[in-house]
Motif scaffolding. Structure first.
Motif, mmCIF file in Angstrom:
data_model
loop_
_atom_site.group_PDB
_atom_site.id
_atom_site.type_symbol
_atom_site.label_atom_id
_atom_site.label_comp_id
_atom_site.label_asym_id
_atom_site.label_seq_id
_atom_site.Cartn_x
_atom_site.Cartn_y
_atom_site.Cartn_z
ATOM 1 N N VAL A 156 39.575 38.727 38.329
ATOM 2 C CA VAL A 156 38.447 37.947 37.803
ATOM 3 C C VAL A 156 38.432 38.152 36.294
ATOM 4 N N THR A 157 39.153 37.288 35.605
ATOM 5 C CA THR A 157 39.412 37.476 34.175
ATOM 6 C C THR A 157 39.460 36.121 33.498
ATOM 7 N N PRO A 158 38.997 36.025 32.264
ATOM 8 C CA PRO A 158 39.044 34.742 31.556
ATOM 9 C C PRO A 158 40.446 34.415 31.036
ATOM 10 N N GLY A 159 41.303 35.377 30.919
ATOM 11 C CA GLY A 159 42.611 35.153 30.318
ATOM 12 C C GLY A 159 43.732 35.130 31.335
ATOM 13 N N PRO A 160 44.973 35.150 30.861
ATOM 14 C CA PRO A 160 46.127 35.075 31.763
ATOM 15 C C PRO A 160 46.493 36.415 32.397
ATOM 16 N N ASP A 161 45.923 37.514 31.877
ATOM 17 C CA ASP A 161 46.305 38.835 32.371
ATOM 18 C C ASP A 161 45.199 39.453 33.214
ATOM 19 N N PRO A 162 45.574 40.285 34.196
ATOM 20 C CA PRO A 162 44.550 40.981 34.984
ATOM 21 C C PRO A 162 43.826 42.013 34.131
ATOM 22 N N LEU A 163 42.630 42.378 34.561
ATOM 23 C CA LEU A 163 41.851 43.389 33.854
ATOM 24 C C LEU A 163 42.182 44.775 34.410
ATOM 25 N N PRO A 164 42.129 45.800 33.574
ATOM 26 C CA PRO A 164 42.250 47.160 34.114
ATOM 27 C C PRO A 164 40.985 47.514 34.888
ATOM 28 N N VAL A 165 41.133 48.046 36.082
ATOM 29 C CA VAL A 165 39.956 48.409 36.889
ATOM 30 C C VAL A 165 40.165 49.783 37.518
ATOM 31 N N THR A 166 39.055 50.436 37.805
ATOM 32 C CA THR A 166 39.060 51.651 38.619
ATOM 33 C C THR A 166 38.349 51.313 39.917
ATOM 34 N N PRO A 167 39.082 51.230 41.035
ATOM 35 C CA PRO A 167 38.474 50.757 42.276
ATOM 36 C C PRO A 167 37.337 51.652 42.746
#
Ligand SMILES: [Zn+2]
Length: 355
Positions: free
Chosen positions: A259-270
């Motif tokens: 769920v990101t506005p750009g072409p790359d995924p966001l870093p997340v801590t599940p």
């Protein structure tokens, strides 16, 4: 001639490779695809009915059926559920694994390994048993006991790994590197994606050779989502459907890198979520998922577990018993402003992970 190759490096790879030997990126498979001519008769139902559109392998099969469709009014919307729990090990993963294991066995693999929260591990264990392959499954220590029992019942060796999901992946990769076992990850394998295309092929036939207006589904590693987009795109390319459905991927707010506005995924801590099947912090095909969904006109959103459980109750009270992960897709419908026919995979049976 069938081969796997890296689209970034334009380099053909060893048939048992799981990532590009030069850049480490994800691979694609070349070979047969959808044609406008009538399907060659295969004498089979389900996945292998589409054998002439799939990689050229001798099928190792557990008799995958065409999974049922159930039409249901959902708060005024025309929803069609496709019940993937009817597949041999109880989840959609069988579509990809039957093609993947057929390919690996044909190319001389003797032992395979995977990291999985449960469903992919169970599918790989079952098809490995059928193929006579040794199978090692690395699973989170927190995975559903029902799924872990299923994995060991098929004769696979289960490695229960404490720590994060990444720790589980690292353990499986280390095992593959040190033993020479083939890393058979559904998140990486292009053969797996070839198999999940059959979800779209089946639904196309079942809906009278039409595509729905939208497909809404849980997304983690994105292997069903990408297979569905590839399948509908292939049907569209040869003129068998007039448009590609909009695809909506649903994540858990506890783990939403896509769920990101750009072409790359966001870093997340599940964080904690009942949607264990989509708790994937770093999907290998993240960029492909994000751009493919955008190209269909759809989008990716995230929902919390209370929405998942509300929709889980609605499903069970209408006779459908999904694993919790599956219930996050219909939970998204009030947020998507859809019209027409909406296709939703119920990705696995609830019998694996009773709530
Ligand atoms: Zn490469």
């Amino acid at each position: 001639m069938m081969s796997i190759w890296c689209p970034t490096c334009a380099l053909t790879q060893d048939p048992l490779a799981w990532c590009c030997e030069r850049c480490g990126g994800t691979l694609e498979v070349t070979g047969p695809t959808v044609t406008a001519e009538p399907l060659a008769a295969s004498g089979r139902d389900g996945v292998w009915k589409y054998r002439s559109w799939l990689p050229d392998v001798e099928p190792i099969t557990l008799g995958e059926p065409t999974t049922p469709l159930l039409r249901q009014d959902w708060h005024g919307l025309d929803v069609v559920f496709k019940l993937e729990g009817a597949l041999p090990t109880g989840s959609f993963k069988d579509r990809g694994v039957t093609v993947l294991v057929s390919w690996l066995a044909q190319h001389g693999a003797k032992a395979v390994t995977i990291d999985s929260s449960g469903n992919a591990g169970a599918a790989l264990a079952a098809y490995s048993a059928r193929a006579g392959l040794t199978c090692h499954v690395f699973a989170p220590a927190t995975a559903s006991p029902g799924k872990l029992r299923q994995i060991t019942a098929y004769g696979a060796e289960l490695h229960s790994i404490p720590g994060t999901r990444q720790d589980v992946t690292d353990a499986a990769m280390t095992h593959a590197e040190t033993t020479g076992d083939i890393y058979a990850s559904h998140a990486w394998s292009p053969l797996f994606l070839a198999g999940t295309q059959t979800f779209a092929f089946e639904a196309w036939e079942q809906l009278g050779h039409t595509a729905p207006d939208a497909v809404v589904l849980p997304v983690g590693a994105g292997t069903l989502l990408l297979g569905i987009i590839h399948g509908y795109t292939a049907l569209h390319t040869v003129g068998l459907i007039p448009h590609i459905p909009r695809i909506y991927g649903i994540q858990s707010t506890a783990c939403a890198p896509l769920v990101t506005p750009g072409p790359d995924p966001l870093p997340v801590t599940p964080g904690q979520t009942a949607a264990e099947g989509i708790k994937i912090a770093t999907p290998p095909r993240a960029r492909a998922i994000i751009s493919a969904v955008q190209a269909t006109g759809g989008r990716i959103i995230a929902l919390p577990d209370d929405a998942l459980w509300h929709s889980h109750t609605t499903l069970t009270k209408s006779g459908i018993y999904p694993e919790p992960t599956s219930a996050i897709a219909p939970a998204a419908l009030p947020h998507l402003n859809l019209t027409g026919t909406v296709l939703i995979p119920i990705t696995a049976t609830g019998l694996k992970s009773p709530a």
